[in-house]
Scaffold this active site. Structure first.
Site, mmCIF file in Angstrom:
data_model
loop_
_atom_site.group_PDB
_atom_site.id
_atom_site.type_symbol
_atom_site.label_atom_id
_atom_site.label_comp_id
_atom_site.label_asym_id
_atom_site.label_seq_id
_atom_site.Cartn_x
_atom_site.Cartn_y
_atom_site.Cartn_z
ATOM 1 N N ASP A 194 -40.309 -22.595 -60.675
ATOM 2 C CA ASP A 194 -40.793 -22.738 -62.048
ATOM 3 C C ASP A 194 -42.293 -22.481 -62.028
ATOM 4 O OD1 ASP A 194 -41.881 -23.646 -64.417
ATOM 5 O OD2 ASP A 194 -40.745 -25.517 -64.460
ATOM 6 N N LYS A 224 -48.015 -19.264 -72.008
ATOM 7 C CA LYS A 224 -48.890 -20.083 -71.159
ATOM 8 C C LYS A 224 -49.828 -19.215 -70.318
ATOM 9 C CE LYS A 224 -45.484 -23.821 -70.734
ATOM 10 N NZ LYS A 224 -45.905 -25.033 -71.434
ATOM 11 N N GLN A 241 -46.631 -23.240 -65.028
ATOM 12 C CA GLN A 241 -48.019 -23.714 -64.986
ATOM 13 C C GLN A 241 -48.889 -22.968 -63.988
ATOM 14 O OE1 GLN A 241 -49.384 -25.563 -67.131
ATOM 15 N NE2 GLN A 241 -47.581 -26.371 -68.173
ATOM 16 N N HIS A 271 -40.150 -30.609 -64.737
ATOM 17 C CA HIS A 271 -40.150 -30.583 -66.202
ATOM 18 C C HIS A 271 -38.689 -30.618 -66.662
ATOM 19 C CE1 HIS A 271 -40.665 -28.660 -70.187
ATOM 20 N NE2 HIS A 271 -41.933 -29.006 -70.114
ATOM 21 N N CYS A 327 -42.459 -34.046 -71.085
ATOM 22 C CA CYS A 327 -41.142 -33.553 -70.628
ATOM 23 C C CYS A 327 -40.923 -33.894 -69.168
ATOM 24 C CB CYS A 327 -41.008 -32.047 -70.857
ATOM 25 S SG CYS A 327 -41.032 -31.612 -72.585
#
Ligand SMILES: Cc1ncc(COP(=O)(O)O)c(C=O)c1O
Ligand SMILES: Cc1ncc(COP(=O)(O)O)c(C=O)c1O
Lengths: 151, 407, 407, 151
Positions: B200, B226, B203, B122, B364
């Site tokens: 990261d 999220k 998600q 991303h 992104c």
């Protein structure tokens, strides 16, 4: 399909989207400008042959949604052969239609874009090609962007 | 255990129509909706306990401090950190990664060093590294993605992990492809090569158990919004020894041990990295979001999401001319696709007219899009309240849309 | 116009007891309480409109985007900015100042340059400048404070504004002294010398009209949580030409025009400075806070606060052995004091037992404390819901406390 | 005055606060350590004359609330003349009292600090002088800080 939606994607837009006019780079161009809509990723390049004050020839290339591509396509058919001042007046007319939704009195293909008014997020798509064209007219080397433009 | 049975009733926002159709919210990878329990925790905080934290010795301030530090401990437990001090509150994943890149990277990278990323990052796990590379003279290198299937080219990793590599930053789950990367294995290989790891987890955090000690990463970044939490809060997990050795990033109240006109000394982590009044209101709500998700059971959430992801891939693969991205088998709770003859934004506008919220564009992920020869995709992403029925509604709408454009 | 008459009913938190006494909340300079209207705006957003902003073409996303950009326009109007694009949303004052120091300062300061501050700056308007000074080789210089009276030594300003000075950053209102600095005059003098101005409006934004065009500053920083808004959101006002010329600070989604694996181009301000998912939920609530304060009338708020500040100074000056800081005449809505024989923290603990919330300590003003020969002070700070009666309750409690300690 | 409060600021604390014992720098000190509580701003320096394993002399200096100053003062009276091991045991005892609120069985001045337990934010104040003392014993040049210590 909702009527708003069919208004938006009228025959004219679908038609220009499927069979874009004046697409590709004309070899005789003496002005080029590029426009993008960073939020959407839509891109549009405009190639212009300016002879004195007249738009002798014009083409566009790019990628984006049906609205942005059809609008750029229709734009080229509209301004070809016009003077710079006439073309700017056409833009003002177009801008008025997409931001207010007012259909013009005379019947014309531009009227198809009145539907955009109901989808404010898409107004930038409809004006992308026009912005690139105006920059080419001004001979402005900076890429036109629809970020932070009033429309 | 919360109830899965009436789960949609927990989310007030779902009970509405969009364009005359029941709302089908499939934009969860962008942000999830919030359960009543989280919204109420937030209101309750401001109605009963609000005061500035730390330095405060009055009743409300002590209560607010307990709420804020309690949220830190709750988040630490949620990712199984060794101590609450390993959790730095930030605005979200993006700020967490900027913090690591600017502070750890600024102090540890030099010309000739290599920052290893992957081609599926991303922008938030790419641009911060571009900025610090420019500042320090380090360069970027990328683990390739094997095309539309969206898997990392793992055999190339050993070749890429040369001695110049100082840090390996990668996404746990791709927001565009739905790929689930083998985070623990990637961290192990990096660690063997003496390379610091930054995961990261934007998600994955709300969708599966995330355990920093099992993963054995050095840093992990995520966003509250999220994972059923509200916007404005997220966290950076960092191994304590690394955090304590890092210079401050932002300066201001709350992060200093001593200030003189010309020089200052810093507190240890996490305070060192929390300059200014923290976002304690939203942090308390994030604690409530952890409780909500653990109430549903994270293994159960993962099963539910994986089932929807697979089902969507299957159902949508029947639509003429669709190009589906990401792995065919095990995948995250999302599906991403494109059509040669219908632009993603037109797909999204048409779906919206049927009450369906999708996202279209580059997500992104511009460099990946370019590599795959795409200008964008349309993405449907799921969360705990989505159903198989909604996938049918989506498929029907997509069929109508492509038919309309093809005439 | 909201009603001043039943104003305390607007703030649910005030309706409680602390240690068996009605809560007397006098810690408003640390953070203000939130009216029902703000708390409800926040809940309502998450119950009805929540979705990620920008890049989103579905109904909820368009609604959320309209809410977020509407809040930006609202905040722009609140400070009379020329355009919404001059408002960058941040976590608060501290982040706003760090942004200016790192981005503008990083790009514009070089060895030999001088950053002019004042001796009354909050750590949040001092430490970020120390950090950028270290990075760029610039040095710091300070406008002196004239002792306990807490006024800036204005005659010295012309001497200090030498050609090496590139930026002058000062607080509008001192959180420790209650001094109101003549911001417009200071900006005018700096501008005459070609110096960029940064105004810390943390303590003025919720208490008086703040008009960036009348003040003619280049940057103005403030926090939502000190103006009836919630934590996690604040703003940086910046003159558009300056913002557009500044390099990005954080990288990530939302702030880029174009990203390649190795390089990227940025969007113009304000997006350039808002990497990652913005805190749109709290921004919407900040818009509601603007509405609430304008409903009361900001001139009226200022009159109310100034009256309480003056009254508190008068009443407390009768307590034996009290040392009052800050100007005797015109002052902000707070009073700050110390006793030679009772430490500020003991004062706060005793007041808390009477239900009164005070703050004691250095108030993030360590260098000023040192200059004044203090280790800390006790501060009572007021907002729209405080009353003269509460000042009497405070004075009585303080009298009992000093008596207890003196035996 | 609430009873919690009078518990906290018992006679012993007030007395040590008003008339601190062993305050100031002893010239014979061979160990010095400094402690601070950055959140509060409390400061405490401990000056130690260690002879072999015995605390031959001790003093403190600093500024802070009544609790921190009284606790430092009482600490000096308690550990003077003790061995390092005995002094450490006294700290453990004190720590137990302030964190649990359990009053010790034998009557002692330390018992006064049991009231601190009801004010968790003040525990750091009560242990500041002790932390500086322990650092001086260890000859640790780093300033003791009550940030992120378990108490
Ligand atoms: C004058 C002043 N400047 C800056 C700040 C920092 O504000 P925040 O903590 O909201 O970033 C404060 C608040 O404590 C303040 O009073
Ligand atoms: C994989 C990934 N990384 C990072 C981010 C950035 O998260 P945020 O915008 O909350 O900072 C996102 C969300 O868009 C994401 O999907």
């Amino acid at each position: 399909m909702s009527s708003d939606l069919t208004d938006l994607y009228q025959h004219v837009i679908l038609d220009h989207n499927r069979r874009p006019r004046n697409r590709g780079r004309i070899p005789t161009a003496n002005r080029v400008a590029h426009g993008d809509n960073p939020t959407c990723g839509d891109q549009c390049s405009v190639f212009l042959r300016l002879e004195g004050d007249r738009i002798a020839d014009i083409s566009f290339d790019g990628s984006g949604c049906a609205i942005s591509q059809a609008s750029a396509s229709l734009m080229t058919t509209q301004v070809k052969g016009k003077t710079a001042a006439e073309a700017r007046a056409l833009y003002d007319h177009f801008h008025d239609i997409v931001t207010t939704g007012r259909e013009p009195e005379e019947i014309s293909d531009v009227a198809a874009f009145a539907g955009v008014h109901a989808f404010p997020a898409r107004i930038k798509c409809a004006t992308l090609g026009w912005h690139a064209f105006l920059n080419a007219l001004k001979d402005d080397p900076a890429p036109a962007t629809t970020e932070n433009t009033p429309d | 255990m919360n109830s899965w049975k009436n789960i949609r009733d927990d989310f007030p926002i779902l009970n509405q129509e969009a364009n005359g159709h029941p709302l089908v919210y499939l934009d969860n990878a962008a942000t999830t909706q919030k359960p009543r329990a989280v919204i109420d925790a937030l209101s309750r905080f401001y109605e009963r306990d609000n005061a500035n934290v730390h330095r405060g010795l009055h009743t409300l301030s002590m209560r607010a401090t307990a709420g804020y530090e309690g949220a830190r401990a709750r988040v630490a437990a949620f990712v199984n950190a060794a101590a609450p001090e390993e959790i730095v509150f930030t605005r979200g994943t993006t700020e967490s990664i900027n913090l690591v890149a600017a502070s750890w990277g600024g102090a540890n990278l030099k010309p000739g060093d290599v920052i290893l990323l992957t081609e599926m990052e991303h922008h938030s796990n790419l641009v911060p590294w571009q900025l610090v590379a420019k500042r320090t003279g380090a360069t970027l290198r990328f683990v390739p993605v094997n095309g539309d299937e969206g898997l990392l080219d793992l055999p190339s990793l050993d070749r890429l992990l040369t001695p110049e590599v100082k840090v390996f930053a990668f996404t746990h789950v791709s927001n565009t492809l739905g790929t689930i990367n083998p985070a623990a294995a990637l961290c192990a290989r990096a660690r063997n090569a003496g390379v610091v790891t930054v995961v990261d987890a934007a998600q994955s955090i709300g969708h599966m158990p995330v355990d920093v000690r099992a993963m054995d990463c050095d840093f992990l970044a995520f966003s509250g919004h999220k994972m059923a939490g509200v916007t404005g809060i997220g966290a950076l997990y960092g191994r304590r020894a690394l955090l304590d050795a890092m210079p401050p990033w932002q300066g201001g109240g709350g992060m200093i041990a001593h200030v003189d006109f010309l020089e200052s000394r810093w507190k240890p982590a996490p305070e060192r990295f929390e300059a200014g009044t923290p976002n304690f209101g939203d942090a308390v709500a994030l604690g409530a979001a952890c409780d909500y998700l653990d109430g549903l059971g994270r293994a159960e959430i993962q099963r539910h999401g994986a089932a929807l992801g697979r089902r969507a891939y299957e159902v949508l693969s029947g639509i003429p001319g669709i190009r589906l991205l990401g792995p065919r088998g095990e995948r995250a709770a999302l599906v991403s696709f494109s059509f040669a003859d219908v632009h993603a934004h037109d797909v999204v506008t048409f779906a919206d007219q049927d009450g369906i919220a999708l996202r279209g564009g580059h997500h992104c992920n511009q460099p990946l899009m370019k590599k795959l020869g795409l200008t964008g995709t349309t993405r449907a992403s799921f969360f705990v309240y989505n159903t198989e029925k909604e996938i049918e509604v989506l498929a029907a709408s997509l069929r109508r849309t492509v038919k309309f454009f093809r005439g």
